[in-house]
Motif scaffolding. Structure first.
Motif, PDB file in Angstrom:
ATOM      1  N   VAL A 114       0.864  -1.168   0.000  1.00 49.77           N
ATOM      2  CA  VAL A 114       0.000   0.000   0.000  1.00 49.77           C
ATOM      3  C   VAL A 114       0.904   1.223   0.000  1.00 49.77           C
ATOM      4  CG1 VAL A 114      -0.181  -0.027   2.520  1.00 49.77           C
ATOM      5  CG2 VAL A 114      -1.913   1.163   1.165  1.00 49.77           C
ATOM      6  N   MET A 115       0.510   2.244  -0.792  1.00 50.32           N
ATOM      7  CA  MET A 115       1.347   3.429  -0.980  1.00 50.32           C
ATOM      8  C   MET A 115       0.627   4.708  -0.587  1.00 50.32           C
ATOM      9  SD  MET A 115       2.545   5.150  -4.603  1.00 50.32           S
ATOM     10  CE  MET A 115       3.886   4.065  -5.069  1.00 50.32           C
ATOM     11  N   ALA A 116       1.327   5.528   0.219  1.00 51.41           N
ATOM     12  CA  ALA A 116       0.874   6.886   0.543  1.00 51.41           C
ATOM     13  C   ALA A 116      -0.574   6.925   1.024  1.00 51.41           C
ATOM     14  CB  ALA A 116       1.067   7.810  -0.658  1.00 51.41           C
ATOM     15  N   ALA A 117      -0.929   5.976   1.865  1.00 53.72           N
ATOM     16  CA  ALA A 117      -2.302   5.916   2.377  1.00 53.72           C
ATOM     17  C   ALA A 117      -2.550   7.015   3.404  1.00 53.72           C
ATOM     18  CB  ALA A 117      -2.546   4.548   3.016  1.00 53.72           C
ATOM     19  N   PRO A 118      -3.805   7.460   3.511  1.00 49.28           N
ATOM     20  CA  PRO A 118      -4.155   8.381   4.611  1.00 49.28           C
ATOM     21  C   PRO A 118      -3.839   7.696   5.940  1.00 49.28           C
ATOM     22  CG  PRO A 118      -5.970   8.158   3.058  1.00 49.28           C
ATOM     23  CD  PRO A 118      -4.971   7.105   2.695  1.00 49.28           C
ATOM     24  N   GLU A 119      -3.680   8.466   6.989  1.00 46.93           N
ATOM     25  CA  GLU A 119      -3.341   7.866   8.277  1.00 46.93           C
ATOM     26  C   GLU A 119      -4.398   6.846   8.678  1.00 46.93           C
ATOM     27  OE1 GLU A 119      -1.923   9.043  12.799  1.00 46.93           O
ATOM     28  OE2 GLU A 119      -2.650  10.617  11.445  1.00 46.93           O
ATOM     29  N   THR A 120      -3.943   5.605   8.804  1.00 45.50           N
ATOM     30  CA  THR A 120      -4.818   4.490   9.145  1.00 45.50           C
ATOM     31  C   THR A 120      -4.056   3.561  10.069  1.00 45.50           C
ATOM     32  OG1 THR A 120      -5.747   4.618   6.895  1.00 45.50           O
ATOM     33  CG2 THR A 120      -6.306   2.672   8.201  1.00 45.50           C
ATOM     34  N   ARG A 121      -4.754   2.990  11.029  1.00 50.91           N
ATOM     35  CA  ARG A 121      -4.104   2.081  11.957  1.00 50.91           C
ATOM     36  C   ARG A 121      -4.802   0.725  11.966  1.00 50.91           C
ATOM     37  NH1 ARG A 121      -0.226   4.641  14.546  1.00 50.91           N
ATOM     38  NH2 ARG A 121      -0.280   6.929  14.452  1.00 50.91           N
ATOM     39  N   THR A 122      -4.029  -0.307  12.166  1.00 49.81           N
ATOM     40  CA  THR A 122      -4.589  -1.644  12.297  1.00 49.81           C
ATOM     41  C   THR A 122      -5.226  -1.760  13.683  1.00 49.81           C
ATOM     42  OG1 THR A 122      -2.606  -2.585  13.300  1.00 49.81           O
ATOM     43  CG2 THR A 122      -2.685  -2.509  10.882  1.00 49.81           C
ATOM     44  N   PRO A 123      -5.962  -2.842  13.944  1.00 50.46           N
ATOM     45  CA  PRO A 123      -6.544  -3.013  15.281  1.00 50.46           C
ATOM     46  C   PRO A 123      -5.493  -2.991  16.395  1.00 50.46           C
ATOM     47  CG  PRO A 123      -7.605  -4.496  13.736  1.00 50.46           C
ATOM     48  CD  PRO A 123      -6.471  -3.852  12.990  1.00 50.46           C
ATOM     49  N   GLU A 124      -4.246  -3.361  16.060  1.00 50.80           N
ATOM     50  CA  GLU A 124      -3.183  -3.335  17.064  1.00 50.80           C
ATOM     51  C   GLU A 124      -2.639  -1.924  17.300  1.00 50.80           C
ATOM     52  OE1 GLU A 124      -2.970  -7.290  14.868  1.00 50.80           O
ATOM     53  OE2 GLU A 124      -3.143  -5.170  14.313  1.00 50.80           O
ATOM     54  N   GLY A 125      -3.064  -0.962  16.448  1.00 56.83           N
ATOM     55  CA  GLY A 125      -2.557   0.395  16.563  1.00 56.83           C
ATOM     56  C   GLY A 125      -1.338   0.667  15.702  1.00 56.83           C
ATOM     57  N   TRP A 126      -0.985  -0.286  14.850  1.00 56.61           N
ATOM     58  CA  TRP A 126       0.171  -0.113  13.984  1.00 56.61           C
ATOM     59  C   TRP A 126      -0.184   0.757  12.777  1.00 56.61           C
ATOM     60  CZ3 TRP A 126       0.663  -6.115  13.678  1.00 56.61           C
ATOM     61  CH2 TRP A 126       1.063  -6.612  14.923  1.00 56.61           C
ATOM     62  N   GLU A 127       0.780   1.552  12.334  1.00 53.70           N
ATOM     63  CA  GLU A 127       0.588   2.349  11.121  1.00 53.70           C
ATOM     64  C   GLU A 127       0.409   1.400   9.939  1.00 53.70           C
ATOM     65  OE1 GLU A 127       1.105   4.010   7.517  1.00 53.70           O
ATOM     66  OE2 GLU A 127       2.955   3.080   8.293  1.00 53.70           O
ATOM     67  N   LEU A 128      -0.613   1.652   9.113  1.00 55.01           N
ATOM     68  CA  LEU A 128      -1.032   0.694   8.087  1.00 55.01           C
ATOM     69  C   LEU A 128       0.052   0.328   7.086  1.00 55.01           C
ATOM     70  CD1 LEU A 128      -3.399  -0.906   6.796  1.00 55.01           C
ATOM     71  CD2 LEU A 128      -3.788   1.111   5.356  1.00 55.01           C
ATOM     72  N   GLN A 129       0.793   1.309   6.590  1.00 58.58           N
ATOM     73  CA  GLN A 129       1.774   0.999   5.547  1.00 58.58           C
ATOM     74  C   GLN A 129       2.900   0.121   6.080  1.00 58.58           C
ATOM     75  OE1 GLN A 129       2.375   4.153   2.391  1.00 58.58           O
ATOM     76  NE2 GLN A 129       1.765   5.473   4.086  1.00 58.58           N
ATOM     77  N   PHE A 130       3.372   0.425   7.292  1.00 63.16           N
ATOM     78  CA  PHE A 130       4.424  -0.397   7.883  1.00 63.16           C
ATOM     79  C   PHE A 130       3.887  -1.790   8.211  1.00 63.16           C
ATOM     80  CE2 PHE A 130       7.886  -1.579  10.726  1.00 63.16           C
ATOM     81  CZ  PHE A 130       8.970  -0.951  10.134  1.00 63.16           C
ATOM     82  N   ALA A 131       2.654  -1.822   8.690  1.00 62.76           N
ATOM     83  CA  ALA A 131       2.035  -3.108   9.044  1.00 62.76           C
ATOM     84  C   ALA A 131       1.865  -3.994   7.818  1.00 62.76           C
ATOM     85  CB  ALA A 131       0.682  -2.872   9.707  1.00 62.76           C
TER      86      ALA A 131
END
Length: 317
Positions: A114-131
């Motif tokens: 995933v590229m340049a996504a708006p700020e989004t977090r997984t249920p664990e609170g991780w940043e989506l792109q890194f996750a």
């Protein structure tokens, strides 16, 4: 890394995946391509299947995966193209995929992202792109380590990006809890992580006969840019030009998949590991003012080891 030690091939930015794999026989080899139903993932899978490999498309959208599998079979005659569900942001999905895999695995192409996504977090609170781009692929690759080791001479391909030049892994604040979120910085950090993974995995898994390399596929207009408008892409390219950096021509998906396929299948890189490629050749050191080459921080062995440990701790928490 010196210029004389870099791996070079007869291929270049204009080469296609089919050209890179021409004459290569992958009969009896089994491959997984994540994100295999979109963009360069399709062409990566098509080239591997066309060379005789049994290919599994690991995808979130099973319908798209089935359509892609049918298309690959129709265009190559390859009938051993399967589809399996995989959501890289869902640890249960990854565990399910790993437990369902049976037998050796010769090629793993960590292509989805995933590229340049708006700020989004997984249920664990991780940043989506890194996750997605790092944690998910790390969990998948380490979960399949036994299958890769069983294959003998397996290859893992980590699809990174020139965007890794935007940011090292900021260990003090990976998930943007302290600093303002910036989509491209977050993407760049995740792409640096893809290179560091290759560096560390290549060392850890060498005794298992597994080679791991990272790459920049080039600029390709695909669904990866679904969060980015054409205006934004044009603005970024203009910004690069104004800063004196070259703006490479767009590649076709067939050209964009070429470096992935080279690392996955070509005898030209047999036994090569822990390196970063672009345009079908090993990249040189990044030079300021350019958008080519690899950043020193992305090949730093201490950072690679640190990231591996941090990732293990995070995923086991």
């Amino acid at each position: 890394m010196t210029a004389t030690s870099r791996i070079t091939t007869p291929f270049n930015a204009a080469s296609t995946a089919a050209e890179v794999v021409d004459g290569v026989d992958l009969t009896g080899r089994r491959a997984i391509v994540t994100g295999g139903a979109s963009g360069i993932g399709i062409e990566t899978a098509r080239a591997l299947a066309g060379a005789g490999a049994e290919v599994t498309l690991a995808v979130r959208d099973l319908d798209a995966g089935r359509r892609t599998a049918e298309d690959i079979t129709a265009t190559t005659g390859a009938e051993r193209v399967g589809v399996a569900p995989l959501d890289l942001t869902d640890r249960a999905s990854i565990a399910g995929f790993v437990s369902a895999w049976d037998g050796p695995l010769h090629i793993l192409v960590d292509n989805a992202g995933v590229m340049a996504a708006p700020e989004t977090r997984t249920p664990e609170g991780w940043e989506l792109q890194f996750a997605t781009n790092h944690f998910g692929h790390f969990a998948l690759a380490t979960g399949l380590h036994h299958a890769l080791a069983a294959a003998g001479g397996a290859r893992v391909v980590s699809v990174s990006s020139a965007a890794h030049l935007r940011s090292p892994v900021v260990f003090e604040d990976i998930h943007f809890r302290e600093r303002p979120y910036e989509p491209w910085t977050a993407y760049g950090q995740s792409k640096t992580a893809n290179v560091l993974f290759a560096v560390e995995a290549a060392t850890r898994w060498a005794d298992d006969g597994i080679t791991v390399n990272a790459l920049h596929p080039g600029g390709i207009r695909t669904n990866l840019q679904r969060h980015v408008t054409m205006e934004e892409l044009d603005r970024l390219r203009a910004q690069m030009s104004a800063g004196g950096a070259s703006t490479p021509d767009w590649k076709t998906p067939e050209q964009g998949a070429a470096t992935s396929v080279l690392l996955a299948a070509s005898p030209l890189v047999e036994g090569v590991g822990g390196r970063y490629f672009e345009d079908c050749n090993e990249a040189g050191p990044h030079e300021p003012g350019t958008r080519t080459g690899v950043a020193a921080y992305a090949l730093d062995s201490e950072a690679a080891t640190r990231l591996w440990k941090v990732t293990e701790e995070t995923l086991s928490a």
